[in-house]
Write a protein that holds these residues in place. Structure first.
Motif, PDB file in Angstrom:
ATOM      1  N   UNK A  20       0.831  -1.200   0.000  1.00  0.00           N
ATOM      2  CA  UNK A  20       0.000   0.000   0.000  1.00  0.00           C
ATOM      3  C   UNK A  20       0.873   1.261   0.000  1.00  0.00           C
ATOM      4  N   UNK A  21       1.917   1.276   0.851  1.00  0.00           N
ATOM      5  CA  UNK A  21       2.793   2.455   0.926  1.00  0.00           C
ATOM      6  C   UNK A  21       3.544   2.633  -0.388  1.00  0.00           C
ATOM      7  N   UNK A  22       4.028   1.522  -0.962  1.00  0.00           N
ATOM      8  CA  UNK A  22       4.725   1.605  -2.253  1.00  0.00           C
ATOM      9  C   UNK A  22       3.816   2.203  -3.325  1.00  0.00           C
ATOM     10  N   UNK A  23       2.535   1.794  -3.301  1.00  0.00           N
ATOM     11  CA  UNK A  23       1.594   2.286  -4.313  1.00  0.00           C
ATOM     12  C   UNK A  23       1.316   3.774  -4.111  1.00  0.00           C
ATOM     13  N   UNK A  24       1.183   4.189  -2.851  1.00  0.00           N
ATOM     14  CA  UNK A  24       0.898   5.599  -2.552  1.00  0.00           C
ATOM     15  C   UNK A  24       2.081   6.480  -2.919  1.00  0.00           C
ATOM     16  N   UNK A  25       3.299   5.968  -2.668  1.00  0.00           N
ATOM     17  CA  UNK A  25       4.498   6.782  -2.884  1.00  0.00           C
ATOM     18  C   UNK A  25       5.054   6.661  -4.291  1.00  0.00           C
ATOM     19  N   UNK A  26       4.479   5.779  -5.109  1.00  0.00           N
ATOM     20  CA  UNK A  26       4.977   5.607  -6.477  1.00  0.00           C
ATOM     21  C   UNK A  26       4.760   6.903  -7.257  1.00  0.00           C
ATOM     22  N   UNK A  27       5.698   7.243  -8.174  1.00  0.00           N
ATOM     23  CA  UNK A  27       5.513   8.466  -8.975  1.00  0.00           C
ATOM     24  C   UNK A  27       4.180   8.419  -9.709  1.00  0.00           C
ATOM     25  N   UNK A  28       3.449   9.518  -9.648  1.00  0.00           N
ATOM     26  CA  UNK A  28       2.148   9.581 -10.290  1.00  0.00           C
ATOM     27  C   UNK A  28       2.307  10.049 -11.740  1.00  0.00           C
TER      28      UNK A  28
END
Lengths: 82, 196
Positions: free
Chosen positions: A49-57
């Motif tokens: 979840x954290x990786x997905x939130x912090x992934x470059x948008x």
């Protein structure tokens, strides 16, 4: 390497309801600490979840253009500069 | 009247219908705080399972999903398809990450960043023929009403279909509910019924 798990008393709680007809009603609902498997699963899900939130948008339009064929990109560029 | 219909001249004549167990509440509780909700040792004596729920996740976001696991399977064995509507936006998404997700989805719930602490998701989950006796891929259908505020687009409706694959089982004996992205539920309630 797996991080050291906290003691059972410090882990999140699972509400467990025993539906068996043989279990007395007063004993059906118990609260127990997560076991090792449940705790490791929670950590893995939190990391995902954290990786997905912090992934470059990436803007959807940029992603759409990046996925185009070279031919379509050239046609788009020509249309934009016409 | 169709052949085999048990009602004749206003009287039930089919003993199977007369002896049916009907609907029975197998378990219900309000969860003040806690991470997973686990219904274990579900008897195989019913035809279908029904769960009603009201839930809110502690994830730092406007919303989260209510996830579900069957028989304690934590592998990538769950396929889900969501249809949702909020304001004029209709969204259809499938969850098939690397052959299957690590949980099935049941419905959308409010998260910690929802406009009010009184915002929740609520809904139902139907698992028909959960005990086939022979190996099968259990499937489900869930419906949810979701609210995270009062502005446009912050209330919505979900319909979620799912299937367990490729881990065939003989019967659903355990249902575990958990927030998809959060670590715990807050002020949530779950009720499990056996039907038929």
């Amino acid at each position: 390497m797996m991080a050291k798990r906290p003691a059972l008393k410090d882990r999140p709680v699972v509400a467990e309801y025993d539906c068996s007809p043989d279990t007395p009603d007063a004993q059906r609902l118990t609260h127990r600490p997560m076991n090792d498997e449940e705790y490791d699963d929670l950590l893995a899900r939190q990391k995902a979840h954290i990786d997905a939130v912090e992934a470059p948008q990436v803007h959807p339009l940029v992603a759409q253009i990046a996925a185009m064929s070279d031919e379509d990109k050239a046609a788009l560029a020509a249309a934009l500069t016409a | 009247m169709p052949t085999g219909f048990p009602l004749t001249s206003g009287l039930f004549t089919d003993t199977a219908w007369l002896n049916a167990t009907g609907a029975r509440r197998l378990g219900a509780f309000i969860l003040i705080g806690g991470s997973n909700v686990d219904f274990i040792a579900i008897p195989a004596t019913y035809k279908h399972l029904l769960v009603t729920w009201k839930a809110r996740s502690n994830v730092v976001a406007v919303s989260d999903f209510l996830g579900m696991r069957i028989n304690g399977d934590v592998s990538n064995h769950y396929l889900s398809q969501e249809l949702s509507a909020a304001a004029a936006v209709v969204t259809s998404i499938e969850y098939l990450t690397t052959g299957g997700d690590v949980m099935g989805y049941v419905g959308k719930v409010a998260g910690a960043s929802a406009a009010s602490g009184n915002d929740y998701g609520c809904g139902w989950l139907f698992l028909p023929n959960y005990n086939d006796g022979t190996s099968f891929y259990p499937s489900w259908l869930g419906g949810a009403s979701f609210a995270s505020g009062t502005a446009t687009g912050t209330i919505g409706v979900n319909l979620i279909q799912g299937q367990m694959y490729p881990a065939a089982i003989g019967a659903v004996t355990r249902l575990t509910f958990l927030p998809k992205n959060g670590t715990a539920f807050t002020g949530s309630s779950f009720t499990l019924y056996g039907l038929g």
